[in-house]
Design a protein around this motif. Sequence first.
Motif, PDB file in Angstrom:
ATOM      1  N   TRP A   1      11.847  -8.699  -3.837  1.00 46.10           N
ATOM      2  CA  TRP A   1      11.168 -10.019  -4.493  1.00 46.10           C
ATOM      3  C   TRP A   1      10.034 -10.442  -3.351  1.00 46.10           C
ATOM      4  N   TYR A   2      10.342 -10.554  -2.078  1.00 46.32           N
ATOM      5  CA  TYR A   2       9.507 -10.782  -1.148  1.00 46.32           C
ATOM      6  C   TYR A   2       8.455  -9.749  -0.514  1.00 46.32           C
ATOM      7  N   ASP A   3       8.689  -8.621  -1.253  1.00 45.78           N
ATOM      8  CA  ASP A   3       7.732  -7.583  -1.285  1.00 45.78           C
ATOM      9  C   ASP A   3       6.504  -7.734  -2.217  1.00 45.78           C
ATOM     10  N   TRP A   4       7.194  -8.155  -3.520  1.00 48.83           N
ATOM     11  CA  TRP A   4       6.423  -8.582  -4.632  1.00 48.83           C
ATOM     12  C   TRP A   4       5.424  -9.830  -4.506  1.00 48.83           C
ATOM     13  N   ARG A   5       6.102 -10.519  -3.630  1.00 50.46           N
ATOM     14  CA  ARG A   5       5.232 -12.155  -3.315  1.00 50.46           C
ATOM     15  C   ARG A   5       4.454 -11.738  -2.203  1.00 50.46           C
TER      16      ARG A   5
ATOM     17  N   GLN B   1       2.793  -8.887  -1.694  1.00 49.65           N
ATOM     18  CA  GLN B   1       1.575  -8.201  -2.361  1.00 49.65           C
ATOM     19  C   GLN B   1       0.827  -9.296  -3.235  1.00 49.65           C
ATOM     20  N   LYS B   2       1.267 -10.242  -3.755  1.00 47.20           N
ATOM     21  CA  LYS B   2       0.606 -11.226  -4.403  1.00 47.20           C
ATOM     22  C   LYS B   2      -0.377 -11.801  -3.577  1.00 47.20           C
ATOM     23  N   VAL B   3       0.229 -12.212  -2.578  1.00 46.40           N
ATOM     24  CA  VAL B   3      -0.441 -13.325  -1.407  1.00 46.40           C
ATOM     25  C   VAL B   3      -1.426 -12.571  -0.760  1.00 46.40           C
ATOM     26  N   ALA B   4      -1.097 -11.236  -0.461  1.00 46.39           N
ATOM     27  CA  ALA B   4      -2.133 -10.359   0.214  1.00 46.39           C
ATOM     28  C   ALA B   4      -3.543 -10.159  -0.486  1.00 46.39           C
ATOM     29  N   ALA B   5      -3.330 -10.241  -2.011  1.00 47.28           N
ATOM     30  CA  ALA B   5      -4.463 -10.341  -2.655  1.00 47.28           C
ATOM     31  C   ALA B   5      -5.335 -11.897  -2.827  1.00 47.28           C
ATOM     32  N   CYS B   6      -4.761 -12.746  -2.375  1.00 54.19           N
ATOM     33  CA  CYS B   6      -5.441 -13.991  -2.442  1.00 54.19           C
ATOM     34  C   CYS B   6      -5.977 -14.634  -1.168  1.00 54.19           C
ATOM     35  N   ARG B   7      -7.191 -15.040  -1.403  1.00 54.32           N
ATOM     36  CA  ARG B   7      -8.112 -15.892  -0.122  1.00 54.32           C
ATOM     37  C   ARG B   7      -7.675 -17.327  -0.364  1.00 54.32           C
TER      38      ARG B   7
ATOM     39  N   VAL C   1       1.901  -3.890   3.543  1.00 53.17           N
ATOM     40  CA  VAL C   1       1.688  -4.340   2.035  1.00 53.17           C
ATOM     41  C   VAL C   1       1.396  -2.982   1.318  1.00 53.17           C
ATOM     42  N   PRO C   2       2.273  -2.374   0.534  1.00 51.38           N
ATOM     43  CA  PRO C   2       3.630  -2.675   0.446  1.00 51.38           C
ATOM     44  C   PRO C   2       4.495  -2.416   1.454  1.00 51.38           C
ATOM     45  N   LEU C   3       5.784  -2.730   1.599  1.00 54.32           N
ATOM     46  CA  LEU C   3       6.701  -2.346   2.656  1.00 54.32           C
ATOM     47  C   LEU C   3       6.832  -0.873   2.717  1.00 54.32           C
TER      48      LEU C   3
END
Length: 243
Positions: free
Chosen positions: A63-67, A69-75, A136-138
Motif C-alpha cells: 500500500w505504501y509502495d502504491w502511495r 509511486q503516486k506521490v513521486a508523480a506529483c509536483r 520507486v517502486p521498491l
Amino acid sequence: MIADAAERLRRAKHIAVLTGAGVSAESGIPTFRGEGGLWRQFRAEDLATPEAFGRDPRLVWEWYDWRRQKVAACRPNPAHHALAALESRGGEFLLITQNIDDLHRKAGSRRLVELHGNIWRVRCVAEGAVSELPDVPLREIPPRCACGSLLRPDIVWFGEMLPAEPLDRAFRAAESCDLFLVAGTSALVQPAASLPLLAKQRGATVIEVNPEPTPISPLVDISLQGKAGEILPALVAALGPTP
Ligand code: OAD
C-alpha cells in the motif's frame, strides 16, 4: 476578506501555519476523508497501525509502495509555493504540516515541521535508525535494513505517539505566534487539530482556508472559503512587496 486577512498577515511578527491533505489535493494527491478520500476506500486498521504491520508487513508495504509511486508523480502546486514565498518574507515563521508527501520542502519551505513523518523515510524496527529510501517502486517488499530486520515507513500510524521534537516545536509556535494560518485540514485528528485553538486562546488571529466548513470554522477569526491553490497565492500577492 482576503484584504483583511492580508492586512493581519502583514502586521504579524510571528506566523505559524498548519497544513493538511487539502493543500496537496491540487497536486493530485488524494485526501483522507472527503470524496475519493483514502479512508473511504481503505480501512486504516488494515494498513496504518503497528498491529497491521505486525500481522502483514507485505500488505502494508504494498500500500505504501502504491502511495509512494503516486506521490513521486506529483509536483508542488501554487499553495505550496505561496507558503514558501510567505516564509521568505522574513520574520518568525514555522510551517507545521500533517502531510507526509515532502511537497512543502520541494516548493522551498525550510522552517518546516512534519508532524506525521515523511513517506520517503524508513525506520529499522530493531535499531530505530532512520534513513531515506528513494526507490520507486521498491526493489524489495517488504524492504529490509542492512542488519536484516524489517524497515517500516517513518510515518505516524494510528495509536502511535507523535515524534516529540516536532510536536514540541509545533506547540511552542502555536503558543507564541500572533497569527495562525490553517489550510486544507479537516481539523479532526489530534493533536494537530488543537494547535489553532491553542493559538486562539493565547490571543493569536486565526485564519482558515478550506472549501468546506470544519469543526474549528466557528472559532476562527477569518474563514476564507475556497481552494488552497487559489486562496493562498491571492493572499500572498495581496501582501504586496516584502518590507
Ligand atoms: P482530511 O482528508 O481529513 O481533510 C482534508 C481537508 O482538506 C478537508 O477539510 C477538505 O475540505 C480540505 N480540502 C480539500 N480540497 C482542498 C483544496 N483544494 N484546498 C484546501 N482544502 C481542501 O486530511 P487531514 O486533515 O490532513 O494522518 O487529515 C489529518 C490526518 O488524518 C492525516 O495526516 C492522516 C490522516 O489519517 C496520518 O496518516 C497519521
